[in-house]
Every structure is written in C-alpha cells, then in structure tokens.
Enzyme design. Structure first.
Site, PDB file in Angstrom:
ATOM      1  N   HIS A 213      10.369  44.472  35.064  1.00 38.75           N
ATOM      2  CA  HIS A 213      10.581  45.191  33.797  1.00 38.75           C
ATOM      3  C   HIS A 213      10.635  44.236  32.604  1.00 38.75           C
ATOM      4  O   HIS A 213      10.605  44.693  31.456  1.00 38.75           O
ATOM      5  CB  HIS A 213      11.814  46.124  33.856  1.00 38.75           C
TER       6      HIS A 213
ATOM      7  N   HIS B 210      14.346  43.688  24.150  1.00 43.03           N
ATOM      8  CA  HIS B 210      13.652  42.581  24.817  1.00 43.03           C
ATOM      9  C   HIS B 210      12.163  42.611  24.506  1.00 43.03           C
ATOM     10  O   HIS B 210      11.575  43.686  24.347  1.00 43.03           O
ATOM     11  CB  HIS B 210      13.827  42.699  26.338  1.00 43.03           C
TER      12      HIS B 210
ATOM     13  N   GLU C 135      14.495  53.135  30.728  1.00 42.09           N
ATOM     14  CA  GLU C 135      15.704  52.341  31.024  1.00 42.09           C
ATOM     15  C   GLU C 135      17.024  53.097  30.819  1.00 42.09           C
ATOM     16  O   GLU C 135      18.080  52.483  30.758  1.00 42.09           O
ATOM     17  CB  GLU C 135      15.739  51.031  30.209  1.00 42.09           C
TER      18      GLU C 135
ATOM     19  N   ASP D 192       9.873  41.681  26.635  1.00 46.89           N
ATOM     20  CA  ASP D 192       9.184  42.039  27.894  1.00 46.89           C
ATOM     21  C   ASP D 192       7.836  41.330  28.011  1.00 46.89           C
ATOM     22  O   ASP D 192       6.828  41.921  28.412  1.00 46.89           O
ATOM     23  CB  ASP D 192       9.014  43.563  28.006  1.00 46.89           C
TER      24      ASP D 192
ATOM     25  N   HIS E 125      11.417  49.875  32.549  1.00 45.43           N
ATOM     26  CA  HIS E 125      10.334  49.662  31.573  1.00 45.43           C
ATOM     27  C   HIS E 125       9.108  48.994  32.182  1.00 45.43           C
ATOM     28  O   HIS E 125       8.090  48.884  31.489  1.00 45.43           O
ATOM     29  CB  HIS E 125      10.858  48.865  30.367  1.00 45.43           C
TER      30      HIS E 125
ATOM     31  N   ASP F 206      12.770  48.025  21.534  1.00 47.26           N
ATOM     32  CA  ASP F 206      13.386  47.384  22.698  1.00 47.26           C
ATOM     33  C   ASP F 206      14.268  46.240  22.231  1.00 47.26           C
ATOM     34  O   ASP F 206      14.010  45.629  21.195  1.00 47.26           O
ATOM     35  CB  ASP F 206      12.261  46.824  23.600  1.00 47.26           C
TER      36      ASP F 206
ATOM     37  N   ASP G 156      12.579  51.952  24.733  1.00 46.70           N
ATOM     38  CA  ASP G 156      13.564  51.489  25.709  1.00 46.70           C
ATOM     39  C   ASP G 156      14.935  51.788  25.109  1.00 46.70           C
ATOM     40  O   ASP G 156      15.240  51.348  23.995  1.00 46.70           O
ATOM     41  CB  ASP G 156      13.389  49.977  25.925  1.00 46.70           C
TER      42      ASP G 156
ATOM     43  N   ASP H  43      17.688  50.600  25.539  1.00 43.54           N
ATOM     44  CA  ASP H  43      18.519  49.438  25.165  1.00 43.54           C
ATOM     45  C   ASP H  43      18.141  48.870  23.785  1.00 43.54           C
ATOM     46  O   ASP H  43      18.800  47.948  23.298  1.00 43.54           O
ATOM     47  CB  ASP H  43      18.542  48.362  26.251  1.00 43.54           C
TER      48      ASP H  43
END
Length: 306
Positions: free
Chosen positions: A144, A129, A275, A131, A100, A127, A230, A232
């Site tokens: 990332h 996260h 990802e 980030d 990412h 996502d 993403d 995840d």
C-alpha cells in the site's frame, strides 16, 4: 442543478497491502454509515455491486521486498476489471477499500478507459503518504506504500502491467494533496520523477484554496478527474479509523473546501475511498465523516452556489 449521475459502489474488502489488519472491513463500515442513501439524497442513481472476491490475507513477511505480492496482484486485477466495466458502461465507479494498494487496479482501469475514449486524465491523490515506494526503498514491504510508483512504471512486472500499458500513467497527471509522511529514499524518488506535491507545509503556508486551485488548473471538458481519497489524508483527531495515523492533516473545514472545490469543477468521474479501518475507529465516526465529505464531492454545500 446537478446532472443525474449513475453511480456504482464496488466493495474491495481486503487489507492485503497494509501493515495493520482491519481495512478489509472498510466497505461494510461505509455502507453502515449510509453512503448509498446519502448519494441517492443528492439525486444520484446508485447501484451497490456488492463486494469483489479475492485471496485472504496470509499475513506473511516480505519476500524480495514485497509482502503478499501474488495476492495483491489478484485483488488489483479484480478491481481493474470491475472499475473498467463500470466506466465502459458510462457509470461513475466508487471503489470502497480496502487498503490503498488497490488504487493501482482502480487508476490503471481509469487510464485504460481514458486511452480508449481519447480523454485526458487528472488524478488527485488525497493522502498523508506519497505511496511512491519501491521494493528497494520500502522499509516494510507493504505494497500500500507503492501504488503510485507502480502506476508510473516502477514495480514488479505483474503489477505494472495490469492496465495493459506500461507505465499506466504519466507522473505529470497526478497532484498529491495533504502529504506529510514520506520515507527518506522515497523523498528523493518523488523529486527525481517530479511529482506535483502539495504537502501540509504548502497548505499551511498558502492555504487549501490555493493548493486546490493549482491542483485543478487546466481541467477542461475532455478531462476525466479521478479522486483517490485515502482517509488518512484527514487529521487523525477527526478521523481516527485508519491504520497509519499521521498527525497534522487537514481539518474538517479544509477537507470540506477541498471536496467542494472538486465538486465545483463538475469533472469528477471516478472515486476511490481507501484505508478506512473500522477496527481502529470510534463508533464508526471516520466512516460517517467520509460519507459527509463524499456528499460534498457530489455537490452538497451550505448554500446553492450560483
């Protein structure tokens, strides 16, 4: 009836910004899962531009808070130019990651295109996260975890300047959805910059529909909607093929609703799929699920919506 869309697939086969190897194989896994055929079946005109080239992953420890900074810059410059070229030619780019950190090159290109076309920009960051780390905040140095902060002007000069304007975006243009893993220092920074975050607690309490209604509010005909997905974001029970699995993500149905509501706006004009890590997957299950969800982004639903 959906309009015929001209789509370009761009592979970015690198795990340069990640903490686990394997996202470099993501673009091929998406092709094996049939992304091109699935989009053609939805009436899209699809060109696969193949894979971008960039430096290999040296797998070194961080230097001054960043791992692989020079290589990350090179990959993001390549992504920026590729995505910008497709937008300039009136096509919808789908960036197949890769990790990412490449969202920086992609979104800075979208922001540049919007500046030149006089369009507003809305970014959905799907996502686990935020980030939103910096070299001072990051526990790992993995870039990332930093692309949103870099896009907002917080990061090394070489990265924040890629889009030709600093900051590339205003934090108010971003809506983060599905967030459930944020580092301690990063939490404070997210609040200081006033990012709009619909974390998993919000989705648990209010539901995906309400979160998406707010995330998509005030879009108009002059808004370019960019989705940075993403993998995840999804619950690892349904999407194990990612380097940073965080339990408690959206279910299959919540993810489908999210994608269908984006499709209903008719405004999505660029997409990142990031990802995906086939080395950690089970029989390409995560790539197949990602293709299924992308079909929903392009209008697949159970019945015709009136």
């Amino acid at each position: 009836m959906t309009l015929l869309r001209s789509i370009s697939l761009i592979g970015a086969p690198t795990d340069i910004g990640a903490g686990a190897r394997g996202a470099s194989m993501g673009p091929e896994a998406m092709r094996v899962a049939g992304i091109g055929e699935a989009l053609r079946a939805r009436g899209c005109e699809v060109q696969d531009r193949g894979n971008l080239a960039g430096p290999s992953n040296p797998w070194q420890p961080p230097v001054d808070g960043y791992r692989h900074l020079a290589e990350v810059v090179a990959w993001n410059q390549a992504v920026h130019e590729a995505v910008y070229t497709e937008l300039r030619d009136g096509r919808l780019p789908i960036l197949l990651g890769g990790d990412h950190c490449l969202g920086l090159g992609s979104i800075s290109a979208v922001a540049r295109h919007c500046r030149e076309a006089g369009k507003k920009l809305r970014i959905l960051w799907l996502d686990a996260h935020a980030d939103f780390n910096t070299s001072e905040l990051t526990p790992s140095g993995n870039i990332h975890g930093m692309p949103v902060a870099c896009l907002c002007g917080f990061g090394p000069k070489e990265l924040v300047e890629i889009g030709g304007q600093v900051p590339a975006i205003n934090p108010k243009w971003i809506r983060q959805i599905g967030i459930r893993s944020v580092d301690e220092g990063e939490k404070r920074f997210v609040h200081e910059q006033d990012l709009e975050v619909f974390d998993m607690r919000y989705i648990d309490e209010m539901g995906m529909r309400h979160a998406m209604e707010l995330a998509l509010a005030t879009l108009d005909a002059n808004t370019h909607l960019h989705v940075s997905f993403d993998v995840d974001f999804l619950d690892p029970d349904i999407a194990p093929g990612v380097g940073t699995t965080i339990p408690g993500g959206p279910t299959y149905r919540e993810a489908q609703l999210c994608m269908e509501m984006i499709a209903d706006t008719g405004r999505m004009a660029s997409l990142d799929v990031m990802e995906l890590n086939p080395a950690l997957d089970v029989r390409n299950k995560t790539a197949l699920l990602a293709v299924d969800l992308i079909e929903s982004l392009f209008g697949k639903s159970t019945l015709m919506r009136k």
